[in-house]
Write a protein that holds these residues in place. Structure first.
Motif: not given
Length: 932
Positions: A197-203, A274-284
């Motif tokens: 996610v961080e790499a995608d955000a950088d791109s 990316v939004g889905a990954l944010d949700q999964r990270l928040a849950a973890v």
């Protein structure tokens, strides 16, 4: 809008990224969508290809190549070459319309994509900017061409701009492609997801930056268009291209739109994933487990040569102290550190602890914790990992529940007289479970509590005073609900083979007007039916309190009837009783003592004058529970009158009778007097449970309007009536001050009692106590030293006809090196001495005062330093009368701490009154603990 603008330009400029070659190129296959266009510009001589016969359509176009192409194009225009004929075989009006429509379609695509680009970068070009540019381009295309010799420099500069935009767009397209490929491979653990996610955000941020650059180029192009408008004359656009050119451009636009749509879809997919990954990270992260613990190791010992004695009197808080715990002589009471010996210990120990916690989400369980420990060094102890505690919390259909386990101190309380085990100490072990459920789905929303486990009395406790039976198993159930603001509980408890009991209790405010509290407990030997009519079979405890406050008046009343079997908590299976805590300043948690039946009234009137004058009244009448033959009653009235500058006046009057006869003060051991609950103490409010009158003048140094801040003054006079009649006078002053880097605390106390009829047990005495404590701040020099010390002298002398006397003296000096060779390293050294004559000491050794009853060197509340005599209860007998223990304790103490490492050593000598050594004590200890 920036993101899609980058995508469109990237696609367009990628197509225009031409190389040099001949009319036929080996790497442009038949059927390629740009083949015809490539052949046409090659035929016009605009490009010649590379020496190996390739076109290299996917290679970036350099500025030099672009300049050469535009130079050739300008030559064609000036010379009227084959590609820009002016004889009508070039572009006609229909061709121009087709080109114009294609450009407009591309502009529409740009406008639509602009919405998404705007979301990525706020400072990108606006829709209005793009619209104005499109309008300018349309106007430019509609204008006539200039005569030969037009501004080639302007066109060349325009070419440079286009080339720069091409390079930026190519980069943007490549980055977008990388993002798409990385999206397809996002899998794995949480750390990998977060990294992706961080790499995608950088791109994406890189795309935003490119969009900003392109937006700047667009604005610059607008300026160039304006300049060109001034230079352009009549331009015959029909001479620029023919129908085949228009067709090629249309194919160009169609292919470009397809590419842009596909890339737009992939960018949208990227946003979604990316939004889905944010949700999964928040849950973890919400369910992230915690793991803490410690490893500790200790080595050391303390020994004596002639008898154990206490070190705490010399150095309070030392690392060698045995601390608060069971009496190390009798073993059947909890004692404070000053009453326990310190020179007969083995410190060697190694242990580990581990605490695991987890907070799951999305299920019935919201929190889980485990506490583990292991003894790793102690000889004779199995090296096994033990479960110390565990807990589970959650919600069952919206109803909160919890289950806890404790291996040593499972605490719970049903009411003050039933299953009151809320403060379990070293003498009793309760091992088991406590489960609760807030059953909101049930009528009246009750709260259920279930307990189960085993209770074990220490073998040092006398059998007649033990709470638990030979079978340690216990269990209980409690239901609690709220009715009209009153919390009501129904309980049942049992200890197999010993007792079973049930109870009812209530507490709360009725309609917000009347405060109620009470409990009833019926207890029988296990297996025996309840018989309320037979107090010898069914042991009963009942009390109720009622309180009301009406404006300036506050009234409280009580009634109680407590069976003798509730002494020491036995009938109610309650470890939190007076027996186990006597000596620590506590008398258990039950409001009234056993073997007591009676009632009491307590009132207070607050008058809104002179800052709030408070007038108090108190009456209590009690008798023994079984027969009511032994009675006691007391009456008291007192007031607190605020004066000025932190001063207040406290006058009072009391009268107490036991079995119809006036007493000077209730001992608590007299029949019908609640044991340790109803008795006179020297510092009681209004001197309740005594007979006589008095007045106190007090200056509170902590009051906001104090005459001298931090200065406490007490001037008391009390006249006692009854068999121990006499006059008592007390004057004390204490001050806390700081002068520069020195803090000091001087105290002075004078106390005199004159007995009306002096006799043994009714003595006239004078007591004088004075002392000072001094500490300094850290000095800003090498090792950052600080000093501390204390001195106190106390003496009690009996006036004629008696001749007894006692004394205590204590002094201590210490040096602290607060930065001993390293930051965080603290070294302490201290030397102290305590000496006494004719005192009462617990567990004396060779007649010497080996231990103390408490720690009162600089206290204004008592005549004592560590030992009796001294008024705690009655001034006429100094609580215990004079003693016979005389002697001294002298010692040296060293301590070094660095982080979690502690080293301590001490050497002390106990001597008798003649100065002869009774016992030498020494100790050494090193300990280290690692926490994680």
């Amino acid at each position: 809008m920036k993101k899609k603008l980058v995508v469109y330009l990237a696609g367009l400029l990628t197509v225009l990224g031409l190389g040099f070659g001949q009319a036929q190129f080996s790497d442009v296959p038949a059927g390629h969508w740009a083949k015809e266009a490539v052949e046409r510009i090659a035929a016009c001589g605009l490009v010649t290809g590379f020496p190996d016969g390739t076109f290299r359509g996917n290679t970036n176009l350099t500025r030099y190549q672009a300049a050469l192409i535009f130079q050739r194009l300008l030559n064609e225009i000036q010379q009227g070459g084959e590609c820009v004929k002016a004889d009508g075989s070039g572009m006609n009006a229909e061709d121009m319309t087709a080109i114009r429509n294609a450009v407009q379609e591309l502009a529409a695509e740009l406008a639509a994509l602009g919405v998404r680009v705007s979301a990525l970068e706020d400072n990108a070009a606006s829709k209005d900017d793009i619209a104005r540019l499109e309008a300018a381009i349309e106007a430019l295309k509609a204008a006539p061409a200039p005569a030969p010799g037009m501004d080639e420099a302007a066109l060349a500069d325009l070419a440079d701009r286009v080339e720069a935009a091409s390079v930026a767009a190519d980069t943007a397209l490549a980055q977008a492609q990388v993002l798409a490929e990385r999206l397809d491979g996002i899998e794995g653990d949480v750390a990998a997801l977060k990294t992706q996610v961080e790499a995608d955000a950088d791109s994406i941020r890189a795309l935003n930056e490119l969009a900003v650059l392109l937006n700047q180029d667009v604005l610059s192009l607008q300026d160039r268009v304006t300049a060109l408008e001034k230079q352009l004359g009549d331009v015959d656009f029909e001479s620029f291209a023919n129908r085949e050119d228009v067709s090629a451009i249309q194919e160009f636009a169609t292919a470009l739109r397809s590419d842009l749509v596909r890339l737009s879809d992939r960018v949208s997919a990227l946003d979604t994933r990316v939004g889905a990954l944010d949700q999964r990270l928040a849950a973890v992260e919400a369910t992230r487990p915690t793991l803490t613990g410690s490893l500790s190791a200790t080595y050391g010992y303390s020994t004596n040569t002639g008898g154990d004695f206490d070190l705490d009197r010399l150095f309070p808080g030392n690392a060698l102290s045995s601390g608060t715990g069971t009496d190390d002589v009798s073993g059947n009471r909890i004692r404070n550190a000053f009453r326990r010996g310190d020179f007969n210990q083995t410190y060697t120990y190694g242990g580990a602890s581990l605490n695991f916690g987890l907070k799951p989400t999305g299920g019935a369980i919201s929190e889980v914790s485990l506490g583990l420990s292991a003894d790793l060094v102690n000889s004779g102890v199995a090296r096994t990992l033990a479960l110390n505690s565990a807990s589970v919390k959650g919600s069952l259909s919206g109803q909160a529940f919890s289950v806890t386990y404790n291996n040593d101190d499972s605490t719970f309380s049903f009411n003050p007289y039933l299953f009151n085990n809320s403060t379990v100490g070293d003498l009793i072990t309760t091992r088991g479970f406590v489960a609760t459920l807030d059953a909101k789905a049930f009528p009246l929303s009750p709260k259920f509590t279930v307990v189960a486990g085993e209770g074990i009395d220490d073998t040092a406790i006398p059998a007649a005073s033990r709470v638990w039976g030979t079978d340690p198993t216990y269990g209980g159930l409690r239901a609690e609900l709220n009715l009209l603001g009153i919390t009501t509980g129904l309980s049942y408890a049992e200890n197999r083979g010993n007792r079973s009991a049930f109870g009812v209790d209530y507490k709360g405010s009725l309609f917000g007007l009347v405060n109620l509290e009470g409990a009833f407990v019926a207890s029988t030997p296990f297996g025996t039916p309840v018989d309320f009519s037979n107090q010898l079979v069914t042991d009963q405890a009942f009390y109720t309190k009622l309180g009301v406050k009406l404006g300036i008046i506050e009234l409280n009343a009580n009634y109680r009837a407590i069976d003798p079997q509730y002494n020491n908590g036995q009938a109610g299976l309650s470890s939190a009783s007076s027996y186990y805590y006597l000596g620590l300043g506590g008398n258990g948690e039950a409001p009234y003592g056993a073997n007591n039946r009676g009632f009491g009234l307590d009132g207070k009137l607050t008058l809104p004058i002179l800052g709030g004058i408070e007038v108090r009244g108190f009456y209590d009448n009690s008798a023994d529970f079984a027969t009511g033959a032994q009675t006691a009653d007391t009456f008291s009235v007192g007031a607190t009158i605020p004066l000025f500058a932190g001063f207040s006046l406290n006058p009072f009057f009391n009268n107490t009778n036991v079995n119809g006869a006036q007493v000077s003060g209730a001992t608590g051991g007299q029949s019908g007097l609640n044991g340790n609950y109803n008795y006179y103490l020297y510092n009681n409010q209004d001197a309740r449970w005594s007979s006589g009158f008095g007045v106190k003048l007090i200056h509170n140094g902590r009051a906001s309007n104090a005459l001298i801040p931090n200065l406490d003054i007490n001037l008391w006079y009390q006249s006692f009536a009854g068999p121990n009649a006499g006059n008592d006078v007390l004057a004390s002053v204490g001050y806390n001050a700081k002068l520069g880097f020195i803090s000091f605390n001087p105290i002075l106390r004078y106390h005199s009692f004159s007995a009306a009829a002096p006799a043994p047990g009714n003595r006239s005495t004078n007591a004088l106590k004075y002392g000072i404590g001094v500490t300094t701040d850290q000095l800003g020099i090498f090792l950052k030293p600080s000093l501390e010390g204390a001195f106190v002298q106390q003496s009690i002398t009996e006036t004629p006809p008696g001749s007894n006397s006692s004394s205590e003296q204590y002094w201590r000096v210490g040096l602290n090196l607060n930065e001993f060779l390293a930051t965080g390293s603290v070294f302490k050294v201290g030397y102290a001495r305590y000496s006494a004559t004719n005192v009462v000491s617990p567990n004396p050794v060779g007649g010497a005062p080996a231990r103390g009853f408490g720690n009162f060197p600089l206290s204004l509340t008592t005549d004592r330093v560590f030992n009796y005599p001294g008024e705690v209860q009655f001034p006429w007998n100094l609580t215990t009368d004079f003693g016979t223990n005389s002697g001294s304790v002298t010692g040296l103490y060293l301590e070094w701490k660095y982080g979690n490492l502690t080293m301590a050593a001490a050497s002390a000598t106990l001597a008798d009154g003649s100065g002869a050594t009774v016992s030498n004590g020494s100790g050494f200890k090193i300990s280290y603990e690692v926490k994680f």
